[in-house]
Design a protein around this motif. Structure first.
Motif, PDB file in Angstrom:
ATOM      1  N   PHE A 185       5.305   6.116  -1.872  1.00 55.74           N
ATOM      2  CA  PHE A 185       4.537   5.040  -1.245  1.00 55.74           C
ATOM      3  C   PHE A 185       3.460   5.586  -0.299  1.00 55.74           C
ATOM      4  CE2 PHE A 185       8.912   2.877  -1.374  1.00 55.74           C
ATOM      5  CZ  PHE A 185       8.697   2.356  -2.638  1.00 55.74           C
ATOM      6  N   GLY A 186       3.424   6.905  -0.155  1.00 59.14           N
ATOM      7  CA  GLY A 186       2.512   7.499   0.821  1.00 59.14           C
ATOM      8  C   GLY A 186       3.090   7.541   2.220  1.00 59.14           C
ATOM      9  N   TRP A 187       4.400   7.213   2.349  1.00 59.64           N
ATOM     10  CA  TRP A 187       5.080   7.297   3.637  1.00 59.64           C
ATOM     11  C   TRP A 187       5.723   8.677   3.772  1.00 59.64           C
ATOM     12  CZ3 TRP A 187       8.671   2.430   2.810  1.00 59.64           C
ATOM     13  CH2 TRP A 187       7.890   1.326   2.495  1.00 59.64           C
ATOM     14  N   SER A 188       6.106   9.030   4.981  1.00 56.29           N
ATOM     15  CA  SER A 188       6.831  10.283   5.185  1.00 56.29           C
ATOM     16  C   SER A 188       7.849  10.116   6.308  1.00 56.29           C
ATOM     17  CB  SER A 188       5.867  11.434   5.520  1.00 56.29           C
ATOM     18  OG  SER A 188       5.189  11.173   6.743  1.00 56.29           O
ATOM     19  N   ALA A 189       8.762  11.072   6.407  1.00 57.50           N
ATOM     20  CA  ALA A 189       9.792  11.055   7.454  1.00 57.50           C
ATOM     21  C   ALA A 189       9.824  12.394   8.160  1.00 57.50           C
ATOM     22  CB  ALA A 189      11.155  10.736   6.853  1.00 57.50           C
ATOM     23  N   GLN A 225      17.156  -0.690   3.694  1.00 53.88           N
ATOM     24  CA  GLN A 225      16.328   0.290   4.398  1.00 53.88           C
ATOM     25  C   GLN A 225      14.859   0.179   3.994  1.00 53.88           C
ATOM     26  OE1 GLN A 225      19.940   3.563   4.937  1.00 53.88           O
ATOM     27  NE2 GLN A 225      18.325   3.989   3.474  1.00 53.88           N
ATOM     28  N   ILE A 226      14.607   0.020   2.700  1.00 58.74           N
ATOM     29  CA  ILE A 226      13.223  -0.153   2.250  1.00 58.74           C
ATOM     30  C   ILE A 226      12.658  -1.466   2.771  1.00 58.74           C
ATOM     31  CG2 ILE A 226      11.734  -0.487   0.233  1.00 58.74           C
ATOM     32  CD1 ILE A 226      12.585   2.408   0.644  1.00 58.74           C
ATOM     33  N   MET A 227      13.479  -2.525   2.756  1.00 62.25           N
ATOM     34  CA  MET A 227      13.034  -3.817   3.269  1.00 62.25           C
ATOM     35  C   MET A 227      12.692  -3.746   4.755  1.00 62.25           C
ATOM     36  SD  MET A 227      13.014  -6.388   0.989  1.00 62.25           S
ATOM     37  CE  MET A 227      13.445  -7.871   1.900  1.00 62.25           C
ATOM     38  N   ALA A 228      13.467  -2.949   5.505  1.00 60.38           N
ATOM     39  CA  ALA A 228      13.207  -2.806   6.939  1.00 60.38           C
ATOM     40  C   ALA A 228      11.881  -2.097   7.193  1.00 60.38           C
ATOM     41  CB  ALA A 228      14.354  -2.057   7.607  1.00 60.38           C
ATOM     42  N   LEU A 229      11.595  -1.087   6.383  1.00 64.47           N
ATOM     43  CA  LEU A 229      10.376  -0.301   6.575  1.00 64.47           C
ATOM     44  C   LEU A 229       9.131  -0.983   6.003  1.00 64.47           C
ATOM     45  CD1 LEU A 229      11.687   3.282   5.719  1.00 64.47           C
ATOM     46  CD2 LEU A 229      11.096   2.414   7.993  1.00 64.47           C
ATOM     47  N   PHE A 230       9.315  -1.796   4.973  1.00 62.99           N
ATOM     48  CA  PHE A 230       8.195  -2.313   4.188  1.00 62.99           C
ATOM     49  C   PHE A 230       7.108  -3.005   5.019  1.00 62.99           C
ATOM     50  CE2 PHE A 230       6.553  -5.742   1.277  1.00 62.99           C
ATOM     51  CZ  PHE A 230       5.793  -4.906   0.478  1.00 62.99           C
ATOM     52  N   PRO A 231       7.426  -3.913   5.958  1.00 63.68           N
ATOM     53  CA  PRO A 231       6.352  -4.550   6.727  1.00 63.68           C
ATOM     54  C   PRO A 231       5.708  -3.630   7.763  1.00 63.68           C
ATOM     55  CG  PRO A 231       8.377  -5.855   6.756  1.00 63.68           C
ATOM     56  CD  PRO A 231       8.738  -4.488   6.282  1.00 63.68           C
ATOM     57  N   LEU A 232       6.350  -2.502   8.041  1.00 62.19           N
ATOM     58  CA  LEU A 232       5.906  -1.634   9.132  1.00 62.19           C
ATOM     59  C   LEU A 232       5.018  -0.489   8.673  1.00 62.19           C
ATOM     60  CD1 LEU A 232       9.390  -1.201  10.892  1.00 62.19           C
ATOM     61  CD2 LEU A 232       7.809  -3.148  11.024  1.00 62.19           C
ATOM     62  N   MET A 233       5.271  -0.007   7.478  1.00 63.43           N
ATOM     63  CA  MET A 233       4.670   1.241   7.024  1.00 63.43           C
ATOM     64  C   MET A 233       3.405   1.003   6.207  1.00 63.43           C
ATOM     65  SD  MET A 233       6.847   3.580   8.174  1.00 63.43           S
ATOM     66  CE  MET A 233       6.927   5.065   7.184  1.00 63.43           C
ATOM     67  N   GLY A 234       2.745   2.094   5.880  1.00 62.07           N
ATOM     68  CA  GLY A 234       1.572   2.094   5.023  1.00 62.07           C
ATOM     69  C   GLY A 234       1.258   3.531   4.664  1.00 62.07           C
ATOM     70  N   PRO A 235       0.364   3.772   3.738  1.00 60.69           N
ATOM     71  CA  PRO A 235       0.022   5.150   3.363  1.00 60.69           C
ATOM     72  C   PRO A 235      -0.379   5.978   4.571  1.00 60.69           C
ATOM     73  CG  PRO A 235      -0.945   3.592   1.822  1.00 60.69           C
ATOM     74  CD  PRO A 235      -0.368   2.775   2.941  1.00 60.69           C
ATOM     75  N   GLY A 236       0.213   7.161   4.684  1.00 59.96           N
ATOM     76  CA  GLY A 236      -0.077   8.054   5.799  1.00 59.96           C
ATOM     77  C   GLY A 236       0.785   7.838   7.020  1.00 59.96           C
ATOM     78  N   THR A 246       3.334   7.226  13.592  1.00 63.37           N
ATOM     79  CA  THR A 246       4.743   6.815  13.547  1.00 63.37           C
ATOM     80  C   THR A 246       4.838   5.299  13.665  1.00 63.37           C
ATOM     81  OG1 THR A 246       5.465   8.898  14.543  1.00 63.37           O
ATOM     82  CG2 THR A 246       6.997   7.048  14.637  1.00 63.37           C
ATOM     83  N   ARG A 247       5.626   4.705  12.765  1.00 64.74           N
ATOM     84  CA  ARG A 247       5.765   3.258  12.764  1.00 64.74           C
ATOM     85  C   ARG A 247       7.208   2.802  12.988  1.00 64.74           C
ATOM     86  NH1 ARG A 247       1.397   3.926  13.730  1.00 64.74           N
ATOM     87  NH2 ARG A 247      -0.505   3.084  12.779  1.00 64.74           N
ATOM     88  N   ALA A 248       8.143   3.744  13.059  1.00 63.27           N
ATOM     89  CA  ALA A 248       9.532   3.364  13.323  1.00 63.27           C
ATOM     90  C   ALA A 248      10.336   4.603  13.684  1.00 63.27           C
ATOM     91  CB  ALA A 248      10.156   2.667  12.115  1.00 63.27           C
TER      92      ALA A 248
END
Length: 426
Positions: free
Chosen positions: A123-127, A88-99, A146-148
């Motif tokens: 990481f500065g991400w949120s859901a 799950q972290i690997m899936a989000l990692f290229p997509l997300m960033g702080p904020g 929103t990135r995903a």
């Protein structure tokens, strides 16, 4: 030649070993690989040539597993990692960033809810958690950051089936990828990419391996998302400083996400799957369709029996005609509704605890997807960190127990439940 699922689950990614002729994929228990010469090493490190450098990045046994799962899911590529949570972290990692944020279903495994609501904030991400049965609410939750969009095909613990066709349309319209956790369904019951998913994640620990021996995770890339259509995904569309300005999407096209996950994700996060675990999972997948057929058949028999029991208030199995999700089964999971579901006891929390303690054949473990039948009281274990409101929203309220139905004789499983329910409600 187009091959069927039963053939691919045995042969995809598996070739006779070129050195020995070994028919089963060997366990390549090595950390590093000898380069042919200095130019070969340079080409590998520049991503100009595909090959093996170091087993944190790639390993032949792990690569065979990645190819097999990607083939079964209908994806372009895949990356294997150390667990479903790592996937799950690997899936989000290229997509997300702080904020940035991910819009996620409320019906998720409790550990995923905790990971998304607590851990990723570091990481500065949120859901944003939304009821995915309310498509308009999903639309409304998506904003410029929103990135995903994230959901499960068959949601753990309740066995609820997500309308992937409707959700993928929402994600597509918003220009963001849909990530589907397909752990509970497996590609035998559901192929999310055919319903519009961009990425598919698995806890290979569960049904793919099927025997409760190893942990592992997989991220499958559909290869269909245009990462360069906007400036939302600079990790994939913009120059990468660590590779002299290489643009992953421009260079690798439909394999951009897969190459990034190996060259950046595994390189820097180190969430590597070990080759022995990959070997066990390859062996498990060889019988996936056979096991899933039995899981589904047994689950339906036991759900029907529980639905008629006087101590039971509700059974959530989507394969029952009474389920509000029954109409989604032929469309989303045409080969069966899975082996996972919950039921509520009229007598509440204490009766659930007594039931778990009284069972003899069912194993009380924090796992699912085993050949053995498993039970857990989610509110006091896997979903314990959540508030009661979150537990109920996730389908894991205090009066709920989760069953993962195995491949044993269903009459024996029913007999065990019958004696335990009698003790729990005496």
């Amino acid at each position: 030649m187009t091959l069927g699922f039963d053939t691919l689950q045995v042969h995809a990614g598996s070739r006779p070993d070129p050195a020995t002729g070994a028919r089963q994929t060997p366990i390549y228990q090595t950390t590093a690989y000898v380069f042919r010469d200095a130019d070969h090493a340079a080409a590998l490190f520049n991503l100009q040539e595909v090959g093996y450098i170091y087993s944190r990045l790639t390993n032949p046994t792990v690569a065979a597993l990645a190819e097999r799962v990607a083939t079964l899911e209908g994806g372009q590529g895949a990356v294997c990692c150390s667990s479903g949570h790592a996937a799950q972290i690997m899936a989000l990692f290229p997509l997300m960033g702080p904020g940035r944020n991910v819009v996620a279903s409320t019906r998720l495994y409790g550990g995923t809810v905790t990971q998304f609501s607590q851990t990723i904030r570091r990481f500065g991400w949120s859901a944003k958690f939304v009821d995915f049965d309310d498509v308009e609410a999903v639309k409304a939750a998506i904003d410029d950051d929103t990135r995903a969009v994230f959901c499960e095909s068959i949601a753990n613990p309740g066995g609820y089936i997500t309308d992937l066709d409707a959700i993928s349309e929402v994600a597509k319209a918003a220009g963001v990828p849909l990530i589907v956790d397909n752990t509970s369904a497996t590609p035998y019951l559901c192929r999310p990419i055919e319903h519009g998913a961009t990425l598919v994640v698995h806890s290979a620990t569960k049904y793919l391996t099927g025997n409760g021996t190893v942990t592992g995770g997989v991220v499958v890339d559909s290869g269909t998302f245009d990462w360069s259509a906007s400036d939302k995904f600079p990790s994939l569309s913009a120059p990468e400083p660590a590779y002299h300005g290489l643009k992953f999407h421009e260079t690798f096209g439909p394999l951009a996400f897969t190459f990034h996950s190996i060259a950046i994700g595994l390189r820097d996060l180190g969430m590597t799957l070990n080759p022995q675990a990959a070997h066990y999972t390859l062996l498990g997948i060889e019988t996936l369709s056979l096991r899933m057929e039995r899981h589904c058949a047994n689950a339906l028999k036991i759900a029907e029996w529980l639905e008629g029991h006087e101590a039971v208030a509700e059974v959530t199995y989507a394969g029952l005609p009474s389920s509000p999700y029954a109409d989604r089964v032929p469309r989303i999971c045409p080969k069966g509704a899975g082996g996972l579901f919950t039921f509520r006891l009229k007598a509440g929390y204490e009766a659930c605890v007594k039931l778990v303690n009284a069972l003899e054949l069912f194993s009380h473990v924090a796992n699912l997807g085993d050949t053995r039948s498993l039970i857990i009281h989610s509110a006091s274990t896997t979903h314990r960190q959540l508030t009661e409101a979150q537990q109920i929203a996730a389908g894991a309220g205090p009066d709920v127990v989760r069953l993962s139905i195995g491949i044993e004789d269903p009459a024996d499983l029913i007999a065990d439940l019958e004696q335990a329910l009698a003790k729990a409600t005496a």
